[in-house]
Design a protein around this motif. Sequence first.
Motif, PDB file in Angstrom:
ATOM      1  N   LEU A  10       0.821  -1.214   0.000  1.00  0.00           N
ATOM      2  CA  LEU A  10       0.000   0.000   0.000  1.00  0.00           C
ATOM      3  C   LEU A  10       0.854   1.262   0.000  1.00  0.00           C
ATOM      4  CD1 LEU A  10      -2.775  -1.150   2.475  1.00  0.00           C
ATOM      5  CD2 LEU A  10      -3.055  -0.675   0.047  1.00  0.00           C
ATOM      6  N   ILE A  21      -7.492   1.689  -4.821  1.00  0.00           N
ATOM      7  CA  ILE A  21      -6.836   0.685  -3.985  1.00  0.00           C
ATOM      8  C   ILE A  21      -6.879   1.049  -2.502  1.00  0.00           C
ATOM      9  CG2 ILE A  21      -4.633  -0.427  -3.475  1.00  0.00           C
ATOM     10  CD1 ILE A  21      -3.971  -0.276  -6.443  1.00  0.00           C
ATOM     11  N   GLN A  64      -9.475  -0.249   0.951  1.00  0.00           N
ATOM     12  CA  GLN A  64      -8.715  -0.918   2.008  1.00  0.00           C
ATOM     13  C   GLN A  64      -8.893  -0.190   3.335  1.00  0.00           C
ATOM     14  OE1 GLN A  64      -6.907  -3.684   1.549  1.00  0.00           O
ATOM     15  NE2 GLN A  64      -6.522  -3.823  -0.640  1.00  0.00           N
ATOM     16  N   TYR A 100      -6.540  -5.518  -3.784  1.00  0.00           N
ATOM     17  CA  TYR A 100      -5.488  -4.680  -4.362  1.00  0.00           C
ATOM     18  C   TYR A 100      -5.268  -5.030  -5.831  1.00  0.00           C
ATOM     19  CZ  TYR A 100      -0.794  -2.450  -4.447  1.00  0.00           C
ATOM     20  OH  TYR A 100       0.305  -1.662  -4.720  1.00  0.00           O
TER      21      TYR A 100
END
Length: 578
Positions: free
Chosen positions: A130, A416, A420, A439
């Motif tokens: 990330l 993304i 999350q 992802y």
Amino acid sequence: MAFHAEGLVAIVVFYLAILAVGIWAAWKTKNTGSEGDRSEAIIVGGRDIGLLVGGFTMTATWVGGGYINGTAEAVYVPGYGLAWAQAPIGYSLSLVLGGLFFAKPMRSKGYVTMLDPFQQLYGKRMGGLLFIPALMGEMFWAAAIFSALGATISVIIDINVNISVIISALIATMYTLVGGLYSVAYTDVVQLFCIFLGLWISVPFAMSHPAVTDIGFTAVHQVHQAPWLGSINSLDIYTWLDNFLLLTLGGIPWQAYFQRVLSSSSATYAQVLSFLAAFGCLVMALPAVLIGAIGASTAWNETEYGVPDPMTKKEADMILPIVLQYLCPVYISFFGLGAVSAAVMSSADSSILSASSMFARNIYQLSFRQNASDREIVWVMRITVFLFGASATAMALLASSVYGLWYLSSDLVYIIIFPQLLCVLFIKGTNTYGAIAGYLFGLVLRITGGEPYLYLQPLIYYPGCYPDENNIYIQRFPFKTLAMLTSFFTNIIVSYLAKYLFESGTLPPKLDFLDAVVARYSREHMDKATLVKSDNIVLNELAPVNPRHSLTLSSTFTNKEAFNYVDSSPELSNTEDN
């Protein structure tokens, strides 16, 4: 165009003043943070940023060169107009939503960076993944606004673009290097004042120029071009909604925003700062909107700019400095230039500090050097501030499509990181398997949708797509939001599927190679446990997972703890957790 020595002097004085404020802030707060806490003081300012400075710095983070230049451009471009100037409303709503739903859980749990909750729940591997889109977003954003600044300065005082970019980057990097968040925050106060004063001083002079038609009339009547209020074609409404959602929801998961949230003295202050910044973004957009409207209402053949007009010369993105240069007196245009310079540095320094903070803490310390001393982390942060600042400058000077790269990276933040973040804060039971699957699905769907700015042809042709003048297909379907939702639901579905397979015994524990479900086999417990101080957060997510045989739908998919905030200062938070 003549070289303006007065303009150069004005810019030098302005830059020296900003540098002096940054160094003063660093000196004033050099002893802030107890022994062993200096790195955290640099990242989150000792968690004592007040409402006034906090409101200014959070507003200045959004009100950058891209924000004011882009808003003016959108209003000016024929066929688009104010209807397509989405940034002011989109980013303001983003700050409101961030304050309502995200500021309290992040601040009350005592995190230091935006990536902390991901590494706490999903482990260091997922935190590293990330970090990539988060870093890309910050770096390409800084490069894009450095590039815009160089072009702006060259329009008004006619000096070399490369020199202006390098000097601006050096100033921003220098005071960020010595003072961290304190220097960034205090210089933001000065910069925001300069932006407000510089642009508002310029507007009356530009509006009173003889070549400018009344903007109230040109808002709804075609004079020199289509009305600047603009309109939304029925075929483009889904594109408009897709972009609006990207700005509103994709504007939340940025380290630059959460750095201000986490530096607040309490969770309630974090919320108030978000609401103040939302109002500030709207107010600061007004002069940019007016300058765009003035540009659309000007008979350029009656000015020194001549013919053809900026749109025909493909200089629409420079409409703000062009208005300052050709419709305002020289001394007023220098005030406006100072405003643009301030806007750029107020965003660039935030992006550079954000990127270095995430790397030093979430990558270097938590992934590779858990036992690193605080002094070591501070030096890593300083080195990366310099490296990231240099990298952003190099990209601004060398890359031909910096804005295209930034558009793509900001899309990745929305597609993304945002889903999350929703899962890690509000959805109970998600794990690393779901996070990785979400992802990858989001990334694939975004890239296969194409990117006109990078001349990237789509692999998936959604309904309504059409070729542009370069024969690159443009998507009308809201595929970015589709990719975000796909990433979100994939995370949940795969997480619960993996949990069921391991807990039911369908898969043996040794196959849990990510240590994400069978907690007693986890080799990352110590890594996760050192993520935050035990007196700031309850690490209940690390408890061993036991099968649950009686579940309701709401209890399964809702993390109720996320809604039961403890509104507290750090002292109250310690009492609560102990």
